[in-house]
Design an enzyme around this catalytic site. Structure first.
Site, PDB file in Angstrom:
ATOM      1  N   PHE A   1       0.828  -1.226   0.000  1.00 43.58           N
ATOM      2  CA  PHE A   1       0.000   0.000   0.000  1.00 43.58           C
ATOM      3  C   PHE A   1       0.850   1.259   0.000  1.00 43.58           C
ATOM      4  O   PHE A   1       0.362   2.338  -0.331  1.00 43.58           O
ATOM      5  CB  PHE A   1      -0.950   0.000   1.212  1.00 43.58           C
ATOM      6  CG  PHE A   1      -0.342   0.523   2.483  1.00 43.58           C
ATOM      7  CD1 PHE A   1       0.407  -0.301   3.297  1.00 43.58           C
ATOM      8  CD2 PHE A   1      -0.506   1.852   2.848  1.00 43.58           C
ATOM      9  CE1 PHE A   1       0.987   0.196   4.461  1.00 43.58           C
ATOM     10  CE2 PHE A   1       0.068   2.350   4.018  1.00 43.58           C
ATOM     11  CZ  PHE A   1       0.820   1.520   4.818  1.00 43.58           C
ATOM     12  N   LYS A   2       2.108   1.150   0.353  1.00 39.64           N
ATOM     13  CA  LYS A   2       2.955   2.342   0.419  1.00 39.64           C
ATOM     14  C   LYS A   2       3.085   3.030  -0.945  1.00 39.64           C
ATOM     15  O   LYS A   2       3.393   4.215  -1.015  1.00 39.64           O
ATOM     16  CB  LYS A   2       4.318   1.990   0.998  1.00 39.64           C
ATOM     17  CG  LYS A   2       4.196   1.652   2.493  1.00 39.64           C
ATOM     18  CD  LYS A   2       5.523   1.339   3.147  1.00 39.64           C
ATOM     19  CE  LYS A   2       5.371   1.188   4.650  1.00 39.64           C
ATOM     20  NZ  LYS A   2       4.692  -0.064   5.049  1.00 39.64           N
ATOM     21  N   ASP A   3       2.822   2.289  -2.023  1.00 39.28           N
ATOM     22  CA  ASP A   3       2.847   2.909  -3.351  1.00 39.28           C
ATOM     23  C   ASP A   3       1.806   4.031  -3.485  1.00 39.28           C
ATOM     24  O   ASP A   3       2.022   4.985  -4.230  1.00 39.28           O
ATOM     25  CB  ASP A   3       2.569   1.864  -4.433  1.00 39.28           C
ATOM     26  CG  ASP A   3       3.738   0.896  -4.623  1.00 39.28           C
ATOM     27  OD1 ASP A   3       4.899   1.324  -4.473  1.00 39.28           O
ATOM     28  OD2 ASP A   3       3.478  -0.288  -4.926  1.00 39.28           O
TER      29      ASP A   3
END
Ligand SMILES: *Cc1c(COP(=O)(O)O)cnc(C)c1O
Length: 466
Positions: A111-113
């Site tokens: 999810f860090k993208d």
């Protein structure tokens, strides 16, 4: 929009300056002076919007007067063009009124993208406008480093240095970083552990004299406000898909530094009707102890099968505390100073009661987590990653109302964590998505450095592009 420090003693900054600043000079974190508020009617009018259009609606008030609308639209379009699913954040039903929000369709499968693809383009825009160059320095035990590198590989005005502990990150995670061969990307494998990496980064931020004239370091960990901001969007996106604002929704979030779930809290403050936010932790359970027993005390770090949540203190919890203490910077400075001294922080009755209205929490050890992966695979034929499995279990154990849809945030693709998946009885390494199938054949580049700050800083000074 102005940004203020949670400890009340640092200069007030603009959005752009807050993004470049990282930690405030008083040791606090930057937060917006006021939160944008959306009415029920306005939120209802967004129900047909694409992810990108919704991102514009949710994020633009935070940058009002600084980033022009057309520019912001462009930055958003570029950021999410690298995602491999047309929905950007697809929603899958996993049980009765229970859903999985797949946040791993970005280039590095975590999810860090969502935040770092956006932050890369935002930095590019701000730095070009100011004709400024910066160096990003960060430490990673896995997901942050690769997402930051993917976010900044095309940024002309950024050199990015990511430290990882030599031979202590998984091969998938290492290769996601070291196979990016652009000449502004520098991977440093430090002969030490993750704490050594992190301490070196901290020390370098507090004394930046090793950098060439006119350069500064920029932080891309979740203390960076822009990361939190970009994550608010998917709470609205999932909420709208499930009938908000006409009906409430609930979310369960596998939590480490409290960045992801804090974005959910902000969504609720901004008008999204959120009935419950579930904090899932692994054995590093400071937040679970805090919510369930008012015990926010430091314990030893435990290495778990969900390594992206292996933390002793959740840095973004301070942003939450700031609100729980009525945004009183002096009170928070005192509280945090006391925590630093004693390793213990007790919430006031009022603050705890107010947190418990929205938050519940649950802790899962490795053995129970693996059983959740196994169970979901057996019943649904759906493979969870170890972090997501903790969120699913936390939701099922602490859910308040079955008539309200529960959204479990899937923070990573299972292929990133083969060890946990194999322990769950899956007979092979979970396959990488097709666009990454050749990861193990790609050329790698990284520099192995001794565990000495002077060597690392010399390496950086020599490699920063002039
Ligand atoms: C970073 C990360 C988390 C924890 O997110 P926080 O914002 O630190 O709470 C959970 N799962 C995965 C896969 C991650 O990469």
């Amino acid at each position: 929009m102005n940004y203020i420090s949670t400890r009340g003693q640092a200069p007030v900054l603009s959005f752009e300056d807050a993004v470049l600043a990282g930690l405030a000079t008083d040791g606090g974190l930057y937060v917006p002076e006021t939160l944008p508020q959306f009415s029920r009617e306005e939120i209802a009018s967004w129900s047909g919007l694409s992810y990108q259009e919704l991102a514009f609606k949710v994020m633009s008030p935070f940058m009002a007067g600084e980033v022009p609308d057309d520019t912001l639209r462009e930055l958003i379009d570029k950021a999410y063009s690298t995602f491999r699913h047309d929905a950007i954040a697809p929603l899958i039903q996993s049980g009765h009124n229970e859903f999985i929000l797949e946040l791993f369709q970005g280039p590095t499968l975590a999810f860090k993208d969502f935040a770092l693809q956006f932050l890369g383009h935002l930095l590019d825009y701000v730095l070009k406008k100011r004709n400024q160059r910066v160096a990003i320095m960060g430490a990673t035990s896995g997901d942050t480093g690769s997402a930051a590198i993917e976010g900044c590989r095309h940024s002309d005005n950024v050199d990015i240095f990511i430290l990882h502990p030599y031979q202590r990150v998984s091969e998938v995670q290492r290769r996601q970083m070291t196979t990016v061969l652009e000449d502004n990307v520098f991977n440093i494998a430090l002969k030490g552990n993750f704490d050594d990496c992190q301490n070196m980064v901290k020390a370098s931020f507090s004394d930046q004299s090793f950098l060439p004239e006119g350069r500064q370091l920029v932080a891309v960990n979740s203390i960076n406000w822009a990361r939190i901001m970009a994550q608010i969007v998917y709470y609205f996106y999932a909420g709208l898909a499930l009938g908000a604002p006409h009906r409430p929704v609930a979310f369960s979030v596998p939590t480490g530094n409290f960045g992801d779930i804090f974005a959910g809290y902000l969504a609720s403050r901004m008008g999204l009707p959120i009935d419950q936010l579930v904090i899932g932790t692994n054995a590093n359970d400071i937040l679970h102890r805090c919510i369930s027993a008012n015990d926010h005390s430091l314990h030893q770090l435990v290495h778990s099968l969900s390594p992206s949540m292996d933390i002793m203190v959740s840095s973004n919890f301070e942003r939450m505390l700031f609100d729980l203490y009525d945004r009183d910077g002096a009170a928070l400075a005192a509280l945090m100073a006391d925590f630093k001294k004693t390793g213990n922080l007790q919430l006031s009755e009022t603050a705890l009661a107010s947190a418990r209205k929205l938050f519940t929490s649950y802790r899962l050890d490795d053995e129970s987590m693996v059983a959740v992966i196994h169970d979901m695979w057996q019943k649904n034929g759906y493979l969870l990653d170890p972090h997501t499995a903790i969120g699913v279990a936390a939701a099922r154990h602490t859910r308040r109302r079955l008539d309200i849809p529960m959204v479990c945030l899937a923070t990573a693709h299972p292929a990133k964590f083969p060890e946990a998946v194999r322990k769950a009885g899956y007979q092979q390494d979970p396959p990488l998505p097709h666009h990454m199938a050749d990861l193990f054949e790609r050329e790698e580049r990284y520099s192995v450095q001794p565990n000495e700050i002077a060597s690392v800083q010399q390496y950086m000074a020599e490699h920063i592009r002039r």
